[in-house]
Scaffold this motif. Structure first.
Motif, PDB file in Angstrom:
ATOM      1  N   THR A   9      -2.344 -11.048   6.359  1.00  0.00           N
ATOM      2  CA  THR A   9      -3.049  -9.762   6.376  1.00  0.00           C
ATOM      3  C   THR A   9      -2.110  -8.584   6.106  1.00  0.00           C
ATOM      4  OG1 THR A   9      -2.781  -9.555   8.761  1.00  0.00           O
ATOM      5  CG2 THR A   9      -4.816 -10.602   7.987  1.00  0.00           C
ATOM      6  N   ALA A  10      -0.859  -8.869   5.757  1.00  0.00           N
ATOM      7  CA  ALA A  10       0.124  -7.797   5.531  1.00  0.00           C
ATOM      8  C   ALA A  10      -0.361  -6.831   4.457  1.00  0.00           C
ATOM      9  CB  ALA A  10       1.472  -8.396   5.148  1.00  0.00           C
ATOM     10  N   ARG A  11      -0.192  -5.548   4.737  1.00  0.00           N
ATOM     11  CA  ARG A  11      -0.583  -4.499   3.799  1.00  0.00           C
ATOM     12  C   ARG A  11       0.630  -3.896   3.102  1.00  0.00           C
ATOM     13  NH1 ARG A  11      -5.487  -1.437   4.964  1.00  0.00           N
ATOM     14  NH2 ARG A  11      -6.810  -2.701   6.295  1.00  0.00           N
ATOM     15  N   THR A  12       1.801  -4.129   3.692  1.00  0.00           N
ATOM     16  CA  THR A  12       3.010  -3.514   3.157  1.00  0.00           C
ATOM     17  C   THR A  12       4.120  -4.544   2.994  1.00  0.00           C
ATOM     18  OG1 THR A  12       3.800  -2.967   5.375  1.00  0.00           O
ATOM     19  CG2 THR A  12       2.528  -1.263   4.234  1.00  0.00           C
ATOM     20  N   GLU A  44       0.812  -1.215   0.000  1.00  0.00           N
ATOM     21  CA  GLU A  44       0.000   0.000   0.000  1.00  0.00           C
ATOM     22  C   GLU A  44       0.849   1.270   0.000  1.00  0.00           C
ATOM     23  OE1 GLU A  44      -2.729  -0.304   3.289  1.00  0.00           O
ATOM     24  OE2 GLU A  44      -4.003  -1.728   2.213  1.00  0.00           O
ATOM     25  N   VAL A  45       2.164   1.131   0.261  1.00  0.00           N
ATOM     26  CA  VAL A  45       3.029   2.302   0.301  1.00  0.00           C
ATOM     27  C   VAL A  45       3.749   2.497  -1.033  1.00  0.00           C
ATOM     28  CG1 VAL A  45       5.026   3.359   1.448  1.00  0.00           C
ATOM     29  CG2 VAL A  45       3.316   2.137   2.798  1.00  0.00           C
ATOM     30  N   CYS A  46       4.460   1.472  -1.479  1.00  0.00           N
ATOM     31  CA  CYS A  46       5.293   1.625  -2.686  1.00  0.00           C
ATOM     32  C   CYS A  46       4.675   1.028  -3.939  1.00  0.00           C
ATOM     33  CB  CYS A  46       6.681   1.030  -2.453  1.00  0.00           C
ATOM     34  SG  CYS A  46       6.701  -0.781  -2.345  1.00  0.00           S
ATOM     35  N   GLY A  47       3.615   0.208  -3.790  1.00  0.00           N
ATOM     36  CA  GLY A  47       2.951  -0.371  -4.936  1.00  0.00           C
ATOM     37  C   GLY A  47       3.615  -1.605  -5.521  1.00  0.00           C
ATOM     38  N   ARG A  48       4.718  -2.042  -4.913  1.00  0.00           N
ATOM     39  CA  ARG A  48       5.391  -3.252  -5.401  1.00  0.00           C
ATOM     40  C   ARG A  48       4.738  -4.478  -4.771  1.00  0.00           C
ATOM     41  NH1 ARG A  48      11.103  -0.563  -4.490  1.00  0.00           N
ATOM     42  NH2 ARG A  48      10.421  -1.012  -2.406  1.00  0.00           N
ATOM     43  N   PRO A  49       4.984  -5.646  -5.378  1.00  0.00           N
ATOM     44  CA  PRO A  49       4.429  -6.874  -4.803  1.00  0.00           C
ATOM     45  C   PRO A  49       5.025  -7.170  -3.427  1.00  0.00           C
ATOM     46  CG  PRO A  49       5.166  -7.255  -7.065  1.00  0.00           C
ATOM     47  CD  PRO A  49       5.653  -5.893  -6.653  1.00  0.00           C
ATOM     48  N   ILE A  50       4.189  -7.678  -2.542  1.00  0.00           N
ATOM     49  CA  ILE A  50       4.648  -8.132  -1.229  1.00  0.00           C
ATOM     50  C   ILE A  50       5.172  -9.548  -1.415  1.00  0.00           C
ATOM     51  CG2 ILE A  50       3.936  -8.684   1.137  1.00  0.00           C
ATOM     52  CD1 ILE A  50       1.691  -6.583   0.807  1.00  0.00           C
ATOM     53  N   ASP A  51       6.326  -9.815  -0.831  1.00  0.00           N
ATOM     54  CA  ASP A  51       6.953 -11.127  -0.955  1.00  0.00           C
ATOM     55  C   ASP A  51       5.959 -12.213  -0.550  1.00  0.00           C
ATOM     56  OD1 ASP A  51       8.474 -13.469  -0.592  1.00  0.00           O
ATOM     57  OD2 ASP A  51      10.244 -12.331  -0.007  1.00  0.00           O
ATOM     58  N   PRO A  52       5.758 -13.229  -1.382  1.00  0.00           N
ATOM     59  CA  PRO A  52       4.828 -14.309  -1.050  1.00  0.00           C
ATOM     60  C   PRO A  52       5.147 -14.996   0.282  1.00  0.00           C
ATOM     61  CG  PRO A  52       5.491 -14.468  -3.347  1.00  0.00           C
ATOM     62  CD  PRO A  52       6.339 -13.396  -2.716  1.00  0.00           C
ATOM     63  N   THR A  77       7.376  -1.442   5.879  1.00  0.00           N
ATOM     64  CA  THR A  77       6.738  -1.679   7.172  1.00  0.00           C
ATOM     65  C   THR A  77       7.382  -0.811   8.238  1.00  0.00           C
ATOM     66  OG1 THR A  77       6.234  -3.949   6.562  1.00  0.00           O
ATOM     67  CG2 THR A  77       6.172  -3.434   8.898  1.00  0.00           C
ATOM     68  N   PRO A  78       6.589  -0.014   8.939  1.00  0.00           N
ATOM     69  CA  PRO A  78       7.172   0.816   9.996  1.00  0.00           C
ATOM     70  C   PRO A  78       7.711  -0.033  11.133  1.00  0.00           C
ATOM     71  CG  PRO A  78       4.776   1.027   9.987  1.00  0.00           C
ATOM     72  CD  PRO A  78       5.153   0.145   8.836  1.00  0.00           C
ATOM     73  N   PRO A  79       8.756   0.461  11.799  1.00  0.00           N
ATOM     74  CA  PRO A  79       9.293  -0.311  12.935  1.00  0.00           C
ATOM     75  C   PRO A  79       8.281  -0.375  14.070  1.00  0.00           C
ATOM     76  CG  PRO A  79      10.322   1.856  12.793  1.00  0.00           C
ATOM     77  CD  PRO A  79       9.438   1.714  11.585  1.00  0.00           C
ATOM     78  N   PRO A  80       8.367  -1.429  14.890  1.00  0.00           N
ATOM     79  CA  PRO A  80       7.428  -1.550  16.023  1.00  0.00           C
ATOM     80  C   PRO A  80       7.616  -0.399  16.997  1.00  0.00           C
ATOM     81  CG  PRO A  80       9.043  -3.340  16.032  1.00  0.00           C
ATOM     82  CD  PRO A  80       9.329  -2.499  14.839  1.00  0.00           C
ATOM     83  N   ARG A  81       6.522  -0.056  17.670  1.00  0.00           N
ATOM     84  CA  ARG A  81       6.575   1.033  18.663  1.00  0.00           C
ATOM     85  C   ARG A  81       7.002   0.510  19.980  1.00  0.00           C
ATOM     86  NH1 ARG A  81       0.843   3.816  17.604  1.00  0.00           N
ATOM     87  NH2 ARG A  81       0.550   2.716  15.694  1.00  0.00           N
TER      88      ARG A  81
END
Length: 114
Positions: A102-105, A86-94, A110-114
């Motif tokens: 459910t990964a969106r990015t 959803e950020v860069c538009g490239r395919p997410i690694d299978p 992917t932002p680092p954990p808080r």
């Protein structure tokens, strides 16, 4: 790799069952607290009833969020955007989708954990 829809629907079924169990557990804790006038804050047996309710409530909220994430992933699947970052538009690694369906990015976005 298994079919994404099958994985997502299986996760939805597991989470729905877990949610029903947690809600039942919550109801049992609440009901048990009505039947006793024990000093909840000074229980020598361990956790307080309030703590148990809070813990179950947190697990219910996490399960609800999982259902929301699964439903969003199923909607992306139906829209043809599942597996696209959803950020860069490239395919997410299978492999990422296999582990986290459910990964969106992608990993790079992917932002680092808080």
């Amino acid at each position: 790799m298994t079919d994404p829809r099958e994985r997502l629907e299986a996760e939805r079924r597991r989470t729905t069952r877990r949610l029903a169990q947690l809600r039942g557990d919550f109801d049992e804790v609440v009901e048990a607290s009505r039947d006793t006038n024990a000093d909840d804050e000074h229980d020598p047996e361990g956790a307080t009833i309030a703590f148990e309710r809070s813990q179950i409530d947190t697990l219910v909220r996490l399960a609800d969020q999982t259902l929301t994430d699964v439903d969003a992933a199923l909607a992306r699947l139906d829209a043809g955007t599942y597996g696209t970052c959803e950020v860069c538009g490239r395919p997410i690694d299978p492999e990422r989708l296999e582990v986290r369906p459910t990964a969106r990015t992608c990993v790079g976005c992917t932002p680092p954990p808080r």
